[in-house]
Design a protein around this motif. Structure first.
Motif, mmCIF file in Angstrom:
data_model
loop_
_atom_site.group_PDB
_atom_site.id
_atom_site.type_symbol
_atom_site.label_atom_id
_atom_site.label_comp_id
_atom_site.label_asym_id
_atom_site.label_seq_id
_atom_site.Cartn_x
_atom_site.Cartn_y
_atom_site.Cartn_z
ATOM 1 N N LEU A 23 0.827 -1.210 0.000
ATOM 2 C CA LEU A 23 0.000 0.000 0.000
ATOM 3 C C LEU A 23 0.860 1.259 0.000
ATOM 4 O O LEU A 23 0.470 2.283 -0.568
ATOM 5 C CB LEU A 23 -0.937 0.009 1.207
ATOM 6 C CG LEU A 23 -2.068 -1.032 1.207
ATOM 7 C CD1 LEU A 23 -2.985 -0.811 2.401
ATOM 8 C CD2 LEU A 23 -2.861 -0.998 -0.083
ATOM 9 N N LEU A 24 2.018 1.185 0.614
ATOM 10 C CA LEU A 24 2.906 2.348 0.659
ATOM 11 C C LEU A 24 3.416 2.696 -0.742
ATOM 12 O O LEU A 24 3.539 3.884 -1.092
ATOM 13 C CB LEU A 24 4.074 2.047 1.603
ATOM 14 C CG LEU A 24 5.040 3.182 1.941
ATOM 15 C CD1 LEU A 24 4.312 4.373 2.538
ATOM 16 C CD2 LEU A 24 6.100 2.678 2.915
ATOM 17 N N PRO A 72 9.327 4.858 9.775
ATOM 18 C CA PRO A 72 8.008 4.411 9.313
ATOM 19 C C PRO A 72 8.033 3.367 8.205
ATOM 20 O O PRO A 72 7.006 2.753 7.933
ATOM 21 C CB PRO A 72 7.346 5.707 8.834
ATOM 22 C CG PRO A 72 8.485 6.611 8.491
ATOM 23 C CD PRO A 72 9.583 6.272 9.460
ATOM 24 N N TRP A 73 9.152 3.189 7.546
ATOM 25 C CA TRP A 73 9.277 2.112 6.571
ATOM 26 C C TRP A 73 10.759 1.801 6.359
ATOM 27 O O TRP A 73 11.637 2.518 6.815
ATOM 28 C CB TRP A 73 8.597 2.459 5.248
ATOM 29 C CG TRP A 73 9.095 3.711 4.566
ATOM 30 C CD1 TRP A 73 10.208 3.858 3.784
ATOM 31 C CD2 TRP A 73 8.480 5.002 4.613
ATOM 32 N NE1 TRP A 73 10.328 5.149 3.335
ATOM 33 C CE2 TRP A 73 9.272 5.887 3.824
ATOM 34 C CE3 TRP A 73 7.331 5.522 5.222
ATOM 35 C CZ2 TRP A 73 8.963 7.225 3.652
ATOM 36 C CZ3 TRP A 73 7.017 6.853 5.048
ATOM 37 C CH2 TRP A 73 7.828 7.696 4.267
ATOM 38 N N TRP A 74 10.998 0.703 5.653
ATOM 39 C CA TRP A 74 12.360 0.267 5.340
ATOM 40 C C TRP A 74 12.738 0.879 3.997
ATOM 41 O O TRP A 74 12.225 0.458 2.951
ATOM 42 C CB TRP A 74 12.385 -1.263 5.296
ATOM 43 C CG TRP A 74 13.725 -1.898 5.119
ATOM 44 C CD1 TRP A 74 14.881 -1.318 4.693
ATOM 45 C CD2 TRP A 74 14.035 -3.280 5.350
ATOM 46 N NE1 TRP A 74 15.905 -2.227 4.655
ATOM 47 C CE2 TRP A 74 15.409 -3.453 5.049
ATOM 48 C CE3 TRP A 74 13.298 -4.378 5.787
ATOM 49 C CZ2 TRP A 74 16.046 -4.688 5.166
ATOM 50 C CZ3 TRP A 74 13.935 -5.605 5.902
ATOM 51 C CH2 TRP A 74 15.302 -5.760 5.604
ATOM 52 N N PRO A 75 13.633 1.859 3.972
ATOM 53 C CA PRO A 75 13.909 2.591 2.730
ATOM 54 C C PRO A 75 14.325 1.709 1.563
ATOM 55 O O PRO A 75 13.952 1.976 0.415
ATOM 56 C CB PRO A 75 15.032 3.560 3.133
ATOM 57 C CG PRO A 75 14.813 3.788 4.588
ATOM 58 C CD PRO A 75 14.337 2.467 5.123
ATOM 59 N N THR A 119 9.825 1.986 -2.746
ATOM 60 C CA THR A 119 10.013 3.149 -3.606
ATOM 61 C C THR A 119 8.697 3.918 -3.650
ATOM 62 O O THR A 119 7.678 3.401 -4.152
ATOM 63 C CB THR A 119 10.417 2.743 -5.033
ATOM 64 O OG1 THR A 119 11.653 2.011 -4.979
ATOM 65 C CG2 THR A 119 10.598 3.978 -5.918
ATOM 66 N N LEU A 120 8.681 5.107 -3.082
ATOM 67 C CA LEU A 120 7.456 5.902 -3.030
ATOM 68 C C LEU A 120 7.143 6.501 -4.397
ATOM 69 O O LEU A 120 8.036 6.713 -5.229
ATOM 70 C CB LEU A 120 7.605 7.028 -2.008
ATOM 71 C CG LEU A 120 7.896 6.616 -0.565
ATOM 72 C CD1 LEU A 120 8.055 7.859 0.305
ATOM 73 C CD2 LEU A 120 6.799 5.727 -0.006
ATOM 74 N N ARG A 121 5.882 6.777 -4.607
ATOM 75 C CA ARG A 121 5.488 7.497 -5.808
ATOM 76 C C ARG A 121 6.156 8.875 -5.833
ATOM 77 O O ARG A 121 6.329 9.503 -4.786
ATOM 78 C CB ARG A 121 3.968 7.676 -5.836
ATOM 79 C CG ARG A 121 3.215 6.441 -6.194
ATOM 80 C CD ARG A 121 1.717 6.578 -6.021
ATOM 81 N NE ARG A 121 1.137 7.814 -6.563
ATOM 82 C CZ ARG A 121 -0.175 8.024 -6.726
ATOM 83 N NH1 ARG A 121 -1.029 7.049 -6.394
ATOM 84 N NH2 ARG A 121 -0.635 9.160 -7.190
ATOM 85 N N VAL A 124 20.713 10.883 11.711
ATOM 86 C CA VAL A 124 20.325 10.633 10.323
ATOM 87 C C VAL A 124 18.909 10.053 10.323
ATOM 88 O O VAL A 124 18.672 8.959 10.846
ATOM 89 C CB VAL A 124 21.287 9.652 9.621
ATOM 90 C CG1 VAL A 124 20.787 9.326 8.200
ATOM 91 C CG2 VAL A 124 22.697 10.229 9.565
ATOM 92 N N ARG A 125 17.995 10.807 9.782
ATOM 93 C CA ARG A 125 16.608 10.339 9.579
ATOM 94 C C ARG A 125 16.024 11.184 8.455
ATOM 95 O O ARG A 125 15.534 12.298 8.687
ATOM 96 C CB ARG A 125 15.765 10.471 10.848
ATOM 97 C CG ARG A 125 14.326 9.952 10.657
ATOM 98 C CD ARG A 125 13.456 10.281 11.844
ATOM 99 N NE ARG A 125 12.089 9.784 11.700
ATOM 100 C CZ ARG A 125 11.105 10.446 11.080
ATOM 101 N NH1 ARG A 125 11.344 11.640 10.527
ATOM 102 N NH2 ARG A 125 9.890 9.930 10.999
#
Length: 568
Positions: free
Chosen positions: A273-274, A288-291, A295-297, A316-317
């Motif tokens: 869903l992400l 909030p997620w594993w980079p 891959t986000l839109r 680092v965040r």
């Protein structure tokens, strides 16, 4: 003007600030504290309860757990640099979890002679440091060394206010022995703080923008790790996501934000869903997620909400933050819900999304239950233990403190304050003493500490069982015993998924064989114990454990045989 020994003045002031307990591990810096405490008791002064805790990590973790249930700041008093070093891991955990705490330790005398309180034994020289506070400075919001006894009231007011300000966290005071030996005026010691904490709230314009974005989203997603902040916000958030058809993931959560059975609760894996989300609301989530997995839109909008949405003290965040909503989590959720009530609604889009997410959530939940039930064997799986525990406590006021023990999803919890996972800082040995602190905060609550065998050993179990007996705290401890560092093994296999470790039955530096007889450790403090090997025997064992804890008011330990992490 009437005066009191500075050591006694500290306890009087802490009580005025609303502190119920001082979790203490005493040492040679404590004579003026102990003398002053007895003096204040004889004079009828209102004081918090001093709890002797034979290890500093346990003391700090008890204050941590107490706050998580009570919402009231507690205090910890440790012995010079060596006590502070033992408690430093607990301070790291409290810092990571945004837990306010009045943390103190004595300072070895700075004078060698000619002053009351000067050094008397060789450790007075051996424990001196150039910068004792450096042990915890990076994990406290404010620190100071008490210079004069008349500073106690004002400095404690300041520390209390800063600890309780957004974002909350521990503060630290160093207490030199010579200063504690002096007298101080008793005026204002019994007065509440003259400073109010700073409570942040979301910027109205940012709040309206966030509400509009969520209302207009086609593929929204909420990721929440640290709970809803209050019972009211827990209820309101559950209603909000249902009303708007907003899926919510408890990715790597250490508290729950809505009931796990909620039709919009999609589980702990948000990746699918992400990847398709056009608007993401992140609620107080450190990671909030594993980079590398997502891959986000390119056109996604990310809203970060929390007491410190950018986690400014984390070096680092770099998670995206198009909109930031700063404020305590509970009030921020309530404010967002009010703002969304005024937004225009596309009822057909919302209804279709609600139906789709409900079906997805139901499939995910069925998969969790099916996988857990398949682990009913001997030795059993952690998921089976979790499922059995969730069923055993259904309908009861209960809290589960988890540290590499019972996984969240099979527990199927539905209560605010129902679940606390170890802080993301990973300072092991937290769950057992945190559960003790929680039980102290609410003696009628059913409290569990579920731990791996390695985490149980980290918890200084002899200490924790002794405190449980001394304070009459009927905590139920579940040791999920697979005779290995399962978390370390999973980490190796996660990084080297096709490597040698993933194909090996035995992985170096993870074995904990031969396993100690944990039941005998608990029995030394008169705990009720059982060892459970077959999964089919677990439900009845849990019922017996609950009966002992609730009727006999005794602590319980179940040593549960779990299959190794690499078992097929």
């Amino acid at each position: 003007m009437e005066s009191v020994t500075a050591g006694g003045a500290i306890f009087t002031k802490l009580k005025a600030l609303g502190v119920d307990y001082v979790f203490a591990n005493s040492g040679t810096d404590f004579p003026p504290v102990i003398e002053g405490l007895i003096e204040a008791t004889h004079r009828g002064m209102d004081l918090p309860t001093a709890v002797t805790v034979p290890h500093e990590m346990a003391a700090v973790s008890m204050a941590h757990g107490h706050y998580q249930i009570s919402g009231r700041i507690q205090s910890v008093m440790l012995h010079t640099n060596v006590g502070l070093s033992n408690g430093a891991t607990g301070a790291i955990n409290a810092w990571c979890d945004q837990i306010p705490m009045m943390l103190m330790s004595g300072r070895t005398p700075v004078t060698e002679r000619d002053r009351f309180g000067a050094r008397t034994v060789p450790i007075g020289w051996g424990q001196e440091m150039f910068d004792q506070t450096a042990l915890v400075r990076e994990t406290t919001k404010w620190d100071y060394e008490l210079r004069f006894p008349e500073q106690i009231s004002e400095l404690f007011d300041r520390g209390w206010a800063i600890a309780n300000s957004t974002p909350k966290g521990p503060i630290y005071l160093s207490l030199p022995r010579e200063v504690l030996c002096e007298q101080t005026p008793s005026a204002r010691l019994n007065a509440p703080s003259c400073m109010a904490p700073v409570v942040a709230a979301p910027d109205p314009a940012s709040l309206e923008r966030a509400a509009a974005l969520l209302a207009g989203a086609k593929s929204p997603l909420i990721i929440s790790q640290r709970g809803a902040g209050s019972a009211e916000a827990f209820r309101v958030l559950a209603n909000l996501v249902q009303d708007w058809g907003l899926p919510l993931s408890h990715y790597w959560a250490n508290q729950i934000s809505i009931p796990l059975s909620h039709p919009m609760q999609i589980g702990a894996a948000p990746e699918a869903l992400l990847a398709e989300a056009d608007v993401v609301l992140v609620i107080n989530s450190l990671a909030p997620w594993w980079p590398d997995k997502v891959t986000l839109r390119e056109d996604v909008t990310v809203i970060q909400m929390g007491p410190d949405p950018l986690f400014a003290r984390t070096p680092v965040r770099n998670f995206r933050a198009d909109v930031t909503l700063v404020g305590e989590t509970g009030p921020s959720i309530l404010a967002l819900a009010r703002a969304m009530a005024d937004q225009r609604r596309d009822e057909s889009t919302i209804a279709a999304r609600r139906e789709r997410i409900s079906a997805l959530a139901a499939r995910n939940r069925e998969g969790v239950i099916e996988a857990a039930e398949s682990g009913n064997r001997g030795p059993m799986t952690k998921d089976w233990v979790s499922l059995c525990l969730g069923r055993a406590i259904k309908g009861r006021k209960a809290s589960v403190f988890h540290e590499l023990g019972c996984p969240l999803m099979p527990l199927d919890l539905d209560q605010h304050l129902g679940y606390f996972q170890e802080p993301h800082s990973g300072g092991l040995g937290w769950a057992f003493p945190a559960a003790l602190g929680a039980q102290l905060a609410d003696r009628e609550r059913l409290v569990f500490a579920t731990m791996g065998d390695g985490s149980y050993m980290f918890a200084n179990p002899t200490v924790c069982h002794q405190v449980a007996e001394a304070m009459e705290l009927p905590v139920i401890v579940l040791v999920l015993n697979n005779e290995e560092w399962g978390a370390v093994r999973h980490s190796v296999e996660g990084l080297y998924s096709e490597g040698y470790a993933a194909k090996s039955n035995e992985v170096p530096m993870t074995s904990l064989k031969p396993s100690p007889d944990f039941a005998r450790t608990a029995e030394a403090s008169r705990a009720y114990t059982e060892t459970v090997v077959q999964g089919s025997d677990l439900p009845a064992a849990l019922e017996r454990a609950i009966r002992v804890a609730t009727e006999e008011r005794r602590q319980v330990l179940l040593n549960i045989a779990i299959e190794p992490a690499g078992a097929l």
